[in-house]
Design an enzyme around this catalytic site. Structure first.
Site, mmCIF file in Angstrom:
data_model
loop_
_atom_site.group_PDB
_atom_site.id
_atom_site.type_symbol
_atom_site.label_atom_id
_atom_site.label_comp_id
_atom_site.label_asym_id
_atom_site.label_seq_id
_atom_site.Cartn_x
_atom_site.Cartn_y
_atom_site.Cartn_z
ATOM 1 N N HIS A 25 41.878 1.199 28.220
ATOM 2 C CA HIS A 25 42.813 0.889 27.131
ATOM 3 C C HIS A 25 43.552 2.166 26.767
ATOM 4 O O HIS A 25 43.079 2.982 25.957
ATOM 5 C CB HIS A 25 42.024 0.317 25.947
ATOM 6 C CG HIS A 25 42.872 -0.092 24.782
ATOM 7 N ND1 HIS A 25 42.378 -0.849 23.741
ATOM 8 C CD2 HIS A 25 44.167 0.146 24.468
ATOM 9 C CE1 HIS A 25 43.344 -1.050 22.850
ATOM 10 N NE2 HIS A 25 44.436 -0.450 23.274
ATOM 11 N N HIS A 27 47.745 3.391 26.382
ATOM 12 C CA HIS A 27 49.189 3.124 26.463
ATOM 13 C C HIS A 27 49.835 4.396 26.985
ATOM 14 O O HIS A 27 49.749 5.441 26.322
ATOM 15 C CB HIS A 27 49.744 2.762 25.087
ATOM 16 C CG HIS A 27 49.064 1.575 24.473
ATOM 17 N ND1 HIS A 27 49.572 0.298 24.564
ATOM 18 C CD2 HIS A 27 47.888 1.459 23.789
ATOM 19 C CE1 HIS A 27 48.755 -0.548 23.940
ATOM 20 N NE2 HIS A 27 47.721 0.134 23.470
ATOM 21 N N GLU A 208 42.181 -6.156 16.158
ATOM 22 C CA GLU A 208 42.341 -4.750 15.752
ATOM 23 C C GLU A 208 42.600 -4.769 14.247
ATOM 24 O O GLU A 208 41.774 -4.324 13.459
ATOM 25 C CB GLU A 208 43.514 -4.103 16.509
ATOM 26 C CG GLU A 208 43.786 -2.654 16.107
ATOM 27 C CD GLU A 208 45.038 -2.052 16.778
ATOM 28 O OE1 GLU A 208 45.873 -2.821 17.300
ATOM 29 O OE2 GLU A 208 45.176 -0.810 16.753
HETATM 30 N N1 HPA Z 1 47.856 -1.803 18.966
HETATM 31 C C1 HPA Z 1 48.918 -2.569 19.224
HETATM 32 N N2 HPA Z 1 49.950 -2.144 19.914
HETATM 33 C C2 HPA Z 1 49.938 -0.910 20.385
HETATM 34 C C3 HPA Z 1 48.893 -0.079 20.149
HETATM 35 C C4 HPA Z 1 47.779 -0.536 19.413
HETATM 36 O O1 HPA Z 1 46.776 0.143 19.155
HETATM 37 N N3 HPA Z 1 49.199 1.099 20.746
HETATM 38 C C5 HPA Z 1 50.409 0.951 21.324
HETATM 39 N N4 HPA Z 1 50.857 -0.271 21.109
HETATM 40 ZN ZN ZN Z 2 46.194 -0.414 22.244
#
Ligand code: HPA
Ligand code: ZN
Length: 346
Positions: A25, A27, A208
């Site tokens: 995970h 980005h 989240e």
């Molecule tokens: N959550 C949702 N979208 C995202 C995140 C995240 O932690 N990081 C980059 N895009």
């Molecule tokens: Zn993320």
């Protein structure tokens, strides 16, 4: 089990470098360093509200996911050429080499770039060229996950899948990210079906900031192989039972959760409780340059504030490998190396 492996793991990032692990995970746009951002801004004639690295770091104070995303999309604006995406990705792959991340599954947000007029091909060729070079240079293993921005319409998501079709063999999975609350997963079910027809795996951010219902939606309607984050799942006993029974991977990001205030403090994070309950959790860095640490820093931050034994650290690393898209025969030697690492900690 040795006595040493039952002792508290050290709060020192260096300790975790020799532990073989995967990062699932991450980005890639969230791994853009302040130095690289400023250099690319200058090269590409992009005006940023920062003059120096210290200004960038001072700006990274977040109240929640949205306050981060606003800066994250602004940061992306410096990425314009194939070479920019190459450098961005190579910077992260060098971190993998340094940090003992033997395999990584890199998420990218094509819509964050195509929306700004950057061709899909520019993005994918820069990223994949770096993957190929890192593989050729030091055997770095990596895979690519195409994330869909859930705050944009479903039709835009379909467009992204269409644009990805020529590169389908270089992409391993579809994902779902961006603003969570108010954007449940269910409407994206047909997009995920189309991705599955391309032979891709399916993952989605859920739980989240969003409620357990979004985790259910990702599992039932999107048929995901993994949940990104999933930390709010423990508010729903039936959901936790299902996650444990299915050994559904949860790619947890401790520093991210604290920095975005999804949890009040690291000491209150449920990562270790979920691990003790038998959930298939692993540790990840999410957007490391925005949240104050790469993967080894996340392990160290957990060790600083939560009860995590050396054996637990090895289990988190095993979970990361077992939850990856690597085949069983690719996973086996890495799992053996984790056992060897644990033996060496006596
Ligand atoms: N959550 C949702 N979208 C995202 C995140 C995240 O932690 N990081 C980059 N895009
Ligand atoms: Zn993320």
């Amino acid at each position: 089990m040795t006595e040493a492996s039952n002792s508290q793991a050290p709060a020192d990032p260096e300790f975790y470098r020799s532990l073989p692990k995967a990062e699932l995970h991450l980005h890639i746009e969230g791994s853009l360093t302040a130095e690289r951002m400023l250099a690319l801004a200058e090269r590409n004639g992009v005006t940023l509200p920062y003059a120096a690295v210290e200004d960038v770091e001072a700006a990274y104070q977040f109240d929640d996911l949205q306050s981060f995303l606003d800066l994250y999309y602004q940061g992306m604006s410096v990425l314009q050429t194939e070479s920019d995406f190459y450098c961005l990705t190579m910077d992260y792959l060098e971190v993998c080499r340094r940090e003992g991340i033997v395999h990584c599954e890199i998420g990218f947000d094509p819509q964050g770039h195509t929306e700004r007029g950057i061709p899909f091909a520019t993005v994918v060729s820069g990223i994949t060229r770096a993957q190929d070079d890192a593989h050729a240079q030091w055997g770095q293993s990596s895979a690519l996950i195409m994330n869909i921005l859930r705050h944009l319409p479903v039709t835009d998501a379909f467009d992204a899948v269409e644009q990805a079709r020529p590169y389908a063999a270089r992409i391993s999975a579809i994902g779902l990210d961006s603003s969570e609350v108010g954007f449940p997963p269910e409407p994206f079910a047909p997009v995920f079906s189309a991705a599955r027809e391309l032979g891709w795996h399916c993952v989605a951010h859920a739980g989240e900031e969003g409620p357990p219902a979004y985790v259910w939606g990702a599992i039932v309607d999107l048929a995901v192989d993994r949940i990104d984050h999933g930390i709010r799942s423990d508010e729903d006993d039936a959901l936790m039972d299902l996650l444990i029974k299915r050994q559904m991977p949860l790619t947890v990001c401790p520093l991210s959760n604290v920095r975005l205030r999804a949890v009040p403090t690291m000491a209150k994070h449920n990562l270790m409780k979920m691990l003790q309950a038998g959930a298939n959790v692993c540790v990840n860095s999410d957007d490391p340059t925005y949240f104050g640490g790469f993967l080894c820093d996340n392990f160290a931050a957990v060790a600083r504030d939560l009860p995590m034994t050396i054996n637990d650290a090895a289990q988190l690393a095993r979970n990361s490998i077992r939850s990856s898209f690597l085949t069983d025969s690719q996973q086996q030697p890495i799992l053996s190396n984790i056992d060897r690492w644990l033996e060496a900690q006596r």
